[in-house]
Scaffold this active site. Structure first.
Site, PDB file in Angstrom:
ATOM      1  N   ASP A  92     -13.604  -8.396  13.221  1.00  0.00           N
ATOM      2  CA  ASP A  92     -14.154  -7.167  12.673  1.00  0.00           C
ATOM      3  C   ASP A  92     -13.177  -6.010  12.939  1.00  0.00           C
ATOM      4  OD1 ASP A  92     -15.869  -5.085  11.866  1.00  0.00           O
ATOM      5  OD2 ASP A  92     -16.623  -4.884  13.912  1.00  0.00           O
ATOM      6  N   GLY A  93     -12.746  -5.369  11.867  1.00  0.00           N
ATOM      7  CA  GLY A  93     -11.752  -4.308  11.997  1.00  0.00           C
ATOM      8  C   GLY A  93     -12.287  -3.039  12.641  1.00  0.00           C
ATOM      9  N   HIS A 144      -9.250  -3.377   7.409  1.00  0.00           N
ATOM     10  CA  HIS A 144      -9.821  -4.240   6.360  1.00  0.00           C
ATOM     11  C   HIS A 144      -8.663  -4.596   5.431  1.00  0.00           C
ATOM     12  CE1 HIS A 144     -13.247  -2.019   7.946  1.00  0.00           C
ATOM     13  NE2 HIS A 144     -14.066  -2.889   7.382  1.00  0.00           N
ATOM     14  N   SER A 151      -2.427  -3.490   0.690  1.00  0.00           N
ATOM     15  CA  SER A 151      -1.947  -2.467   1.639  1.00  0.00           C
ATOM     16  C   SER A 151      -1.007  -3.024   2.721  1.00  0.00           C
ATOM     17  CB  SER A 151      -3.141  -1.737   2.260  1.00  0.00           C
ATOM     18  OG  SER A 151      -4.133  -2.632   2.713  1.00  0.00           O
ATOM     19  N   GLU A 206      -9.041  -8.922   9.177  1.00  0.00           N
ATOM     20  CA  GLU A 206      -9.704  -9.372   7.948  1.00  0.00           C
ATOM     21  C   GLU A 206     -10.763 -10.389   8.364  1.00  0.00           C
ATOM     22  OE1 GLU A 206      -9.821  -8.628   4.578  1.00  0.00           O
ATOM     23  OE2 GLU A 206     -11.303 -10.223   4.608  1.00  0.00           O
ATOM     24  N   HIS A 208      -2.814   3.470  -2.246  1.00  0.00           N
ATOM     25  CA  HIS A 208      -1.523   2.888  -1.865  1.00  0.00           C
ATOM     26  C   HIS A 208      -0.364   3.870  -1.973  1.00  0.00           C
ATOM     27  CE1 HIS A 208      -3.375  -1.349  -2.523  1.00  0.00           C
ATOM     28  NE2 HIS A 208      -3.635  -0.865  -1.332  1.00  0.00           N
ATOM     29  N   ASP A 252     -10.472   0.705   5.251  1.00  0.00           N
ATOM     30  CA  ASP A 252     -10.702   0.469   3.819  1.00  0.00           C
ATOM     31  C   ASP A 252     -11.813  -0.563   3.620  1.00  0.00           C
ATOM     32  OD1 ASP A 252     -10.336   0.353   1.073  1.00  0.00           O
ATOM     33  OD2 ASP A 252      -8.573  -0.960   1.195  1.00  0.00           O
TER      34      ASP A 252
HETATM   35  C1  LIG Z   1     -11.225  -3.140  -0.020  1.00  0.00           C
HETATM   36  S1  LIG Z   1     -10.751  -4.673   0.623  1.00  0.00           S
HETATM   37  C2  LIG Z   1      -9.247  -4.358   1.434  1.00  0.00           C
HETATM   38  C3  LIG Z   1      -8.085  -4.048   0.552  1.00  0.00           C
HETATM   39  C4  LIG Z   1      -6.794  -3.763   1.254  1.00  0.00           C
HETATM   40  N1  LIG Z   1      -6.962  -2.816   2.346  1.00  0.00           N
HETATM   41  C5  LIG Z   1      -5.788  -3.227   0.284  1.00  0.00           C
HETATM   42  O1  LIG Z   1      -5.735  -1.994   0.094  1.00  0.00           O
HETATM   43  O2  LIG Z   1      -5.022  -4.013  -0.285  1.00  0.00           O
HETATM   44  C6  LIG Z   1     -11.838  -4.871   1.986  1.00  0.00           C
HETATM   45  C7  LIG Z   1     -11.627  -6.146   2.783  1.00  0.00           C
HETATM   46  O3  LIG Z   1     -12.358  -6.032   3.997  1.00  0.00           O
HETATM   47  C8  LIG Z   1     -12.835  -7.319   4.378  1.00  0.00           C
HETATM   48  N2  LIG Z   1     -13.901  -7.054   5.354  1.00  0.00           N
HETATM   49  C9  LIG Z   1     -15.220  -6.781   5.129  1.00  0.00           C
HETATM   50  N3  LIG Z   1     -15.816  -6.435   6.278  1.00  0.00           N
HETATM   51  C10 LIG Z   1     -14.866  -6.467   7.241  1.00  0.00           C
HETATM   52  C11 LIG Z   1     -14.849  -6.163   8.631  1.00  0.00           C
HETATM   53  N4  LIG Z   1     -15.972  -5.733   9.266  1.00  0.00           N
HETATM   54  N5  LIG Z   1     -13.695  -6.303   9.324  1.00  0.00           N
HETATM   55  C12 LIG Z   1     -12.566  -6.722   8.693  1.00  0.00           C
HETATM   56  N6  LIG Z   1     -12.505  -7.008   7.381  1.00  0.00           N
HETATM   57  C13 LIG Z   1     -13.640  -6.874   6.662  1.00  0.00           C
HETATM   58  C14 LIG Z   1     -13.221  -7.937   3.074  1.00  0.00           C
HETATM   59  O4  LIG Z   1     -13.239  -9.360   3.168  1.00  0.00           O
HETATM   60  C15 LIG Z   1     -12.122  -7.417   2.118  1.00  0.00           C
HETATM   61  O5  LIG Z   1     -11.060  -8.331   2.041  1.00  0.00           O
END
Ligand SMILES: C[S@@+](CC[C@H](N)C(=O)[O-])C[C@H]1O[C@@H](n2cnc3c(N)ncnc32)[C@H](O)[C@@H]1O
Length: 281
Positions: free
Chosen positions: A144-145, A42, A100, A118, A19, A165
């Site tokens: 899906d990101g 993500h 983030s 997300e 961050h 992420d």
């Molecule tokens: C490490 S966390 C994200 C933290 C956030 N970026 C932060 O720094 O505050 C990862 C997130 O990705 C989500 N996730 C998992 N696979 C994903 C995908 N293919 N596309 C989007 N989100 C996904 C999970 O549900 C989780 O909330």
């Protein structure tokens, strides 16, 4: 499988690294008036209550952001980061931790845009609620990101910071991360991309730096913070890294100033340390 919930980890040492560097990237983009787009592939839940059951269970923030909270000797980049976290804690006590997207929003100007992906249903709802008053600037997609990023590149303003992420709870995340970066660099070569990754003993994690180097980016930076030595039993995260493609030229110097301080404050044993490698054209 979506068992990962960032609420258990909010504000830990990995979030601190990720961050404060993210804010550094956006701060650099703010040097020009031209709008930027922030894409978070993500995004997580957006904001986390540290006294909620999930965060309390692990209390990872205690060895992360909490160690910075009352310091009066923060190096400048960390001062900006802690100041941003303070915006979510107006009464002075560390109770909320911004994820983030919420942190990116603290430095977004009226002309800037956030695009957030997300997949977890509950976290998507939290994210939508967090940004419900900003329908023009922020779009949240339950999608899906990795593939969603493709649809946004290149962005209209030709200026973007992308955070990738993934939770890495499945080993395919390592492959998807590298493939996604390769594809994104082809679609939009001048974007700034930051990929977060864990320091773990598992082979996919150890092979990742080599695979990232093989992408052949002309300008890149790789910063790693190990808060302790690798566990003898081979299990558990002992730190994390950020691989940045097209980093600001000022970033290496900023990190040189911050990382030794961070090792001292977040280090958990004598093997704590950092690595910083970069090549900026
Ligand atoms: C490490 S966390 C994200 C933290 C956030 N970026 C932060 O720094 O505050 C990862 C997130 O990705 C989500 N996730 C998992 N696979 C994903 C995908 N293919 N596309 C989007 N989100 C996904 C999970 O549900 C989780 O909330």
């Amino acid at each position: 499988m979506l068992s990962y919930r960032h609420a258990f980890h909010a504000g830990n040492h990995a979030d601190v690294l990720k961050h404060f560097v993210l804010l550094e990237l956006l701060d650099y983009y703010n040097r020009k008036d031209k709008p930027w787009m922030y894409i978070d592939t993500h995004a997580g839940a957006g904001c986390y209550a540290l006294d909620a059951e999930q965060a309390e269970k692990t209390s990872e923030f205690v060895d992360g952001v909490a160690r910075l909270w009352d310091r009066d000797d923060l190096p400048a980049p960390l001062e900006a980061y802690v100041k941003a976290v303070r915006q979510f804690n107006p009464h002075g006590r560390l109770v909320f931790y911004p994820g983030s997207p919420a942190l990116a929003m603290t430095v977004a100007r009226p002309q800037d845009r956030l695009r957030l992906f997300e997949l977890h249903p509950a976290d998507t709802v939290s994210l939508q609620q967090t940004f419900s008053t900003e329908p023009d600037r922020v779009q949240v997609r339950k999608a899906d990101g990795f593939s969603g990023l493709r649809s946004l590149l290149p962005p209209p303003s030709r200026r973007a910071v992308v955070l990738i992420d993934p939770p890495y709870e499945v080993k395919d995340d390592y492959r998807h991360a590298v493939d996604t970066l390769r594809d994104a660099m082809r679609r939009f070569p001048t974007g700034t991309y930051a990929l977060w990754y864990p320091l773990l003993a598992r082979p996919e994690a150890r092979q990742l730096p080599e695979r990232l180097a093989a992408l052949g980016a002309e300008s890149w930076l790789d910063v790693r913070l190990a808060v302790k030595g690798a566990p003898k039993d081979g299990f558990g995260m002992f730190g994390s890294g950020l691989f940045v493609i097209n980093p600001p030229w000022v970033l290496p110097e900023r990190l040189e100033a911050v990382m030794p301080w961070l090792v001292e404050v977040l280090g958990e044993d004598a093997e704590a340390g950092f690595d910083l490698e970069h090549h900026i054209e």
